[in-house]
Write a protein that holds these residues in place. Structure first.
Motif, short mmCIF file in Angstrom:
data_model
loop_
_atom_site.label_atom_id
_atom_site.label_comp_id
_atom_site.label_asym_id
_atom_site.label_seq_id
_atom_site.Cartn_x
_atom_site.Cartn_y
_atom_site.Cartn_z
N LYS A 7 0.83 -1.28 0.07
CA LYS A 7 0.05 -0.01 0.06
C LYS A 7 0.87 1.28 -0.20
O LYS A 7 0.60 2.17 -0.77
N ILE A 66 -4.73 14.64 2.64
CA ILE A 66 -5.44 14.27 3.87
C ILE A 66 -5.72 12.70 3.66
O ILE A 66 -5.26 11.96 4.73
N ILE A 67 -5.84 12.37 2.46
CA ILE A 67 -6.07 10.87 2.48
C ILE A 67 -4.92 9.91 2.23
O ILE A 67 -4.75 9.24 3.20
N PHE A 68 -4.06 10.59 1.52
CA PHE A 68 -2.79 9.55 1.27
C PHE A 68 -1.55 10.33 2.05
O PHE A 68 -0.46 9.46 1.85
N TYR A 102 0.59 10.08 8.13
CA TYR A 102 0.80 10.97 9.57
C TYR A 102 -0.40 10.33 10.23
O TYR A 102 -1.28 9.56 9.88
N GLY A 103 -0.46 10.76 11.59
CA GLY A 103 -1.32 10.22 12.56
C GLY A 103 -1.08 9.13 13.41
O GLY A 103 0.24 8.50 13.37
N LEU A 104 -1.78 8.43 14.19
CA LEU A 104 -1.27 7.55 15.03
C LEU A 104 -1.06 6.10 14.33
O LEU A 104 -1.76 5.84 13.39
N TYR A 116 1.58 6.07 12.54
CA TYR A 116 2.50 6.18 11.63
C TYR A 116 3.90 7.13 12.37
O TYR A 116 3.41 7.90 13.28
N VAL A 129 -11.20 12.14 10.26
CA VAL A 129 -10.56 11.69 8.97
C VAL A 129 -8.99 11.81 9.11
O VAL A 129 -8.45 10.94 8.51
N PHE A 130 -8.66 12.48 10.24
CA PHE A 130 -7.38 12.81 10.16
C PHE A 130 -6.76 11.41 10.91
O PHE A 130 -5.44 11.18 11.01
N ARG A 131 -7.59 10.79 11.41
CA ARG A 131 -7.25 9.62 12.16
C ARG A 131 -7.58 8.15 10.93
O ARG A 131 -6.87 7.22 10.92
N HIS A 154 -7.82 8.26 7.82
CA HIS A 154 -7.54 8.57 6.33
C HIS A 154 -7.06 7.33 5.80
O HIS A 154 -7.09 7.06 4.42
N SER A 155 -6.22 6.52 6.44
CA SER A 155 -5.44 5.28 5.75
C SER A 155 -6.49 4.22 5.49
O SER A 155 -6.18 3.40 5.04
N ARG A 156 -7.88 4.43 5.73
CA ARG A 156 -8.88 3.34 5.38
C ARG A 156 -9.21 3.44 3.70
O ARG A 156 -9.85 2.56 3.45
#
Lengths: 523, 348
Positions: free
Chosen positions: A456, A504-506, A509-511, A513, B163-165, B167-169
């Motif tokens: 991915k 935002i989607i690709f 970042y975030g928990l 990562y 979505v900031f959590r 988004h990887s879906r």
């Protein structure tokens, strides 16, 4: 406060609002306050070092101005030559003191332990010493290499009397601390940045819009490509002993892309943020992966560092009377070497310094030297290349010839980056080269995933790199921004909205990562 | 106003509205829907669908949402209620959910299951936090709730815009994510979740050590805040322990809770573990998840016992003859009974 974070966005929005609410005359003060706040929040008490650099630079510049004024008093109009000599001597003394103090701070904090570790090695090896010299662990203040070089560029320019010194200490402080460029440059020149930095710019919608586009582009490069590849590169480099050459090759090429996306993305954010305040910051990249030679690559990559070394080290060395005299002496023995003495000496000095600038380690010194050597060798081999080219029958400057040159340069530069990745030193770099050349093998999706690069991630990174490539191709003729501005408003809004959604989607970042800091922050 | 300034303001507002709309759409699509699995993820948000005033609201963790059926309580006792309990809901989450509840629907009684008094700052289950907090409407309480529950690696921003959590879906999105992006069907029964499975044997959990102090400071601080808040709002508070057969509870906990509750007017404590026989709970039939939760059979028994207990003790009203209530709640009870039958039939 990372450039790619909510606190930074809030900070910039607040600073922008304050900036445009302030009377024009005092707007630079908002930038100064924001810069000091940014630096203090990142470095705390270590702000003392940048303050010291500001004070030293300001006092030196004022001393230079004073000396210039005195030369007009001491000498009559007819004593121009004497006055010039007198002035040059005094300006030189002030410049040397200033360089000594500011570079002293940089050398002490960044290079002293490197020096001591080498001295200790000699003492232990040759004299059997058991006590170790050194300062212990020193904290490197944020952006010290960048702001020191920028300040010293200013002082050297004053020595050459390229412009007058800034008399307002607050403006000079802003020049040194301007927050968008403190983390990773670019290394601005005073005469280039000062008009818009101190000018108290009025709100310009076009400039502002362009700034936002640049920030978006930078964030996309950083989050979609650079951070996504960061885990794989760190892990592969750490586990190089257990991996075959194919993984190493993939690591090397992906690192090139990661470094470019990370550094140029950061610079996009820097330039974009500065533009929000109407400040013009010098561009630092011009599609470096389209370079056809190593020297061209370095005129397109980290441009401001390259021009700094060119203007303040390369030129002074290559045209120095002593070196030219030495070249003439050599010519008497060997004409070929004599003609090249100045040029190649300056090249090697500059590239050794460039290597050291990147880090106080032998691997960086060797990396710098190799860059210099490759440039010198390339220059000598140009006639041979041309002959080979004629033999093959490629049209000079044709698509095939250019493509070959571009790919060759990319491969050479990527291979040199092995030294960047070799955290254990030169031995690791040699081992990685050995693996690439002699231990090729298969590659599996499971292994890649365990190294931090799932299919991915690979798909997203590959798509991101492809988009970057297309953008670079398009930008050869006209910037994407200019192309976009020619489109109807609705199309621009759709493009922007889709781009923001893509980030935002690709974005990586975030928990779960581990978003990485900008790589060039460490320099 | 200068036309340039006017234009700039209009453009800025346009950009902000577009950004908010984009985030709203992405939030809708990317947030987990919890429709076919993990239905408890909708308990928090479905609370806002309740159409009548509530007489009682039950807070706590998963033991409560598997044990107390508001629809059954309506049918048998005529008072309205909602189970605002979530998996691993901590005391601070209960506190902020309570404030969120009272702001829009002030109940006549609040009950709080104290099973999670054992857990303090060191307890963190991101999935559970998300299920509890993401469904809350944006408010200062939601922000405070997220702040008090987050890990330092988490971003508060992602609790405002999930979505900031999630988004990887992007590679997991299915038809359900688009179909239910902006409107989800109700999947809980006023906060009650039916568990049809049965566990015969209790599971041996690692026994927690009895520590001094008995409860983590943060949990106790929030319990006191809850008691103070209910006192301030003049809402009776019942601290309770839902019946389970797991070995992670000590009598010393009961003593301490009784001591805390005893210090306040309008606050009581009862451990329903000790009433299991009186309730008629059968270890072989009424439990699930290693006896840590009640199944639908157990929940029926406990709801009836619990309903009678609170109705008598707190004088909760009977609205069954009031059309304003019965029109809504009878439908809900019918749906509850229908789905219960479907679930039981599927099990057979």
């Amino acid at each position: 406060m990372s450039f790619v974070s909510v606190p930074f966005a809030v900070f910039v929005i607040s600073a922008v609002l304050l900036y445009y609410l302030m009377p024009v005359k005092y707007r630079y003060l908002v930038l100064l306050a924001a810069s000091i706040f940014f630096y203090y929040s990142a470095c705390g008490k270590y702000i003392i070092y940048i303050l010291a650099t500001i004070v030293i630079t300001y006092l030196s510049s004022m001393a230079m101005e004073r000396v210039k004024g005195r030369s007009a008093i001491v000498f009559d109009r007819g004593q121009k030559k004497e006055a010039k000599k007198w002035l040059k001597k005094r300006l030189k003394i002030i410049m040397i003191i200033c360089l000594f103090l500011n570079f002293g701070i940089l050398i002490t904090l960044k290079y002293s332990n490197f020096l001591f570790s080498n001295i200790n090695m000699i003492r232990v090896g040759f004299f059997g010493s058991t006590d170790m010299w050194g300062f212990g662990k020193l904290v490197l203040p944020l952006g010290i290499s960048f702001y020191t070089f920028q300040s010293m560029g200013y002082i050297i320019d004053l020595f050459y009397r390229r412009y007058d010194a800034e008399r307002n200490p607050l403006k000079l402080a802003l020049f040194v601390t301007f927050f968008p460029q403190i983390i990773q440059g670019p290394i601005s020149r005073f005469k280039d940045i000062s008009p818009t930095l101190f000018g108290g710019n009025r709100f310009d919608a076009d400039n502002f819009r362009k700034g936002l586009y640049l920030i978006l582009f930078g964030v996309a490069k950083k989050l979609i490509i650079a951070d996504r590849l960061s885990g794989f590169i760190k892990n592969s480099s750490a586990l190089y002993r257990d991996l075959n050459g194919t993984y190493m090759l993939l690591m090397v090429f992906l690192y090139s892309m990661q470094l470019y996306a990370d550094f140029s993305g950061g610079i996009n954010i820097t330039i974009g943020t500065a533009r929000l305040f109407g400040v013009d910051v010098t561009e630092n990249f011009v599609r470096p992966f389209f370079s056809k030679s190593v020297s061209e690559y370095w005129s397109r990559w980290h441009i401001t560092l390259g021009t700094w070394f060119r203007d303040y080290i390369f030129y002074p060395i290559s045209i120095s009377k002593k070196l030219m005299a030495f070249g003439k002496k050599v010519s008497r023995v060997n004409d070929f070497l004599g003609k090249r003495t100045s040029l190649y000496t300056a090249t090697i000095v500059v590239w050794t310094a460039t290597g050291l600038w990147h880090g106080p380690e032998w691997r960086y010194v060797l990396w710098g030297l190799l860059n210099g050597i490759i440039m010198c060798v390339s220059a000598e081999l140009t006639p041979l290349y041309d002959r080979l080219n004629n033999m093959i029958g490629w049209k000079m400057g044709g698509v095939l010839h250019r493509s070959f040159a571009v790919i060759r340069t990319f491969v050479i530069m990527s291979m040199l980056r092995v030294f960047d990745l070799s955290f254990e030193g030169i031995r690791q770099a040699l081992s990685i080269y050995k693996r690439i050349l002699l231990r090729q093998g298969g590659i599996s999706a499971e292994m890649l995933e365990s190294l931090g690069l799932s299919m991915k991630d690979l798909k997203v990174a590959a798509a991101g790199i492809a988009v970057l490539f297309v953008i670079s191709m398009l930008e050869r003729k006209k910037s994407i921004y200019d192309r976009l501005m020619q489109r109807p408003v609705a199309q621009r809004w759709i493009f922007c909205t889709v781009s923001v959604a893509a980030v935002i989607i690709f974005g990586y970042y975030g928990l779960g990562y581990n978003s990485a800091d900008f790589i060039y922050m460490q320099f | 106003m200068n036309s340039v300034i006017k234009k700039t303001i209009i453009k800025t507002v346009g950009v902000i509205l577009t950004a908010l709309l984009l985030l709203f759409i992405l939030d809708g699509i990317f947030s987990p829907k919890y429709i076919t699995e993990n239905r408890d993820g909708n308990i928090t948000s479905e609370f806002y669908h309740v159409k009548t005033p509530l007489d009682a609201v039950f807070f706590g963790s998963s033991t409560v949402y598997n044990a107390v059926s508001p629809d059954l309580l309506w049918d048998r006792y005529g008072f309205t209620s909602y189970t605002r309990a979530n998996a691993s809901q901590t005391m601070w989450q209960s506190y902020y959910l309570m404030k969120d509840t009272v702001r829009s629907n002030r109940p006549g009684l609040i009950t709080l299951d104290v099973s999670f008094m054992k857990y303090g700052d060191d307890f963190f289950e991101e999935a559970a936090n998300r299920k509890t907090i993401d469904g809350m409407r944006l408010s200062a309480d939601k922000i405070r709730c997220a702040k008090s529950s987050m890990w330092e690696e988490e971003s508060l921003f992602s609790y405002v815009f999930p979505v900031f959590r999630f988004h990887s879906r992007w590679d997991e999105l299915g038809g359900e994510d688009f179909r239910y992006a902006f409107r989800r069907p109700e999947v809980t029964y006023d906060g009650f979740i039916m568990e049809f499975d049965t566990t015969d044997e209790p599971e041996e959990y690692d026994r927690l050590e009895l520590k001094t102090p008995l409860f983590p400071q943060k949990a106790e601080d929030y319990l006191v805040k809850i008691i103070d808040y209910c006192a301030k709002e003049d809402i009776p508070l019942l601290l309770m322990k839902t019946p389970t057969f797991i070995n992670t509870w000590f009598p010393e906990y009961d003593d301490r809770l009784r001591q805390i509750a005893g210090g306040y007017d309008g606050c009581d404590y009862v451990n329903f573990d000790y009433c299991a026989d009186e309730i008629g709970l059968d270890r072989g039939r009424d439990y699930v998840d290693g006896h840590s939760h009640l199944n639908v059979e157990g929940a029926q028994k406990f709801s009836l016992f619990f309903g009678e207990y609170i109705k008598e003790r707190y004088g909760l009203p009977d609205h069954r003859t009031d059309d304003r209530y019965s029109g809504v709640w009878n439908d809900r009870y019918t749906r509850y009974c229908r789905d219960m039958e479907i679930g039981k039939a599927a099990l057979k």
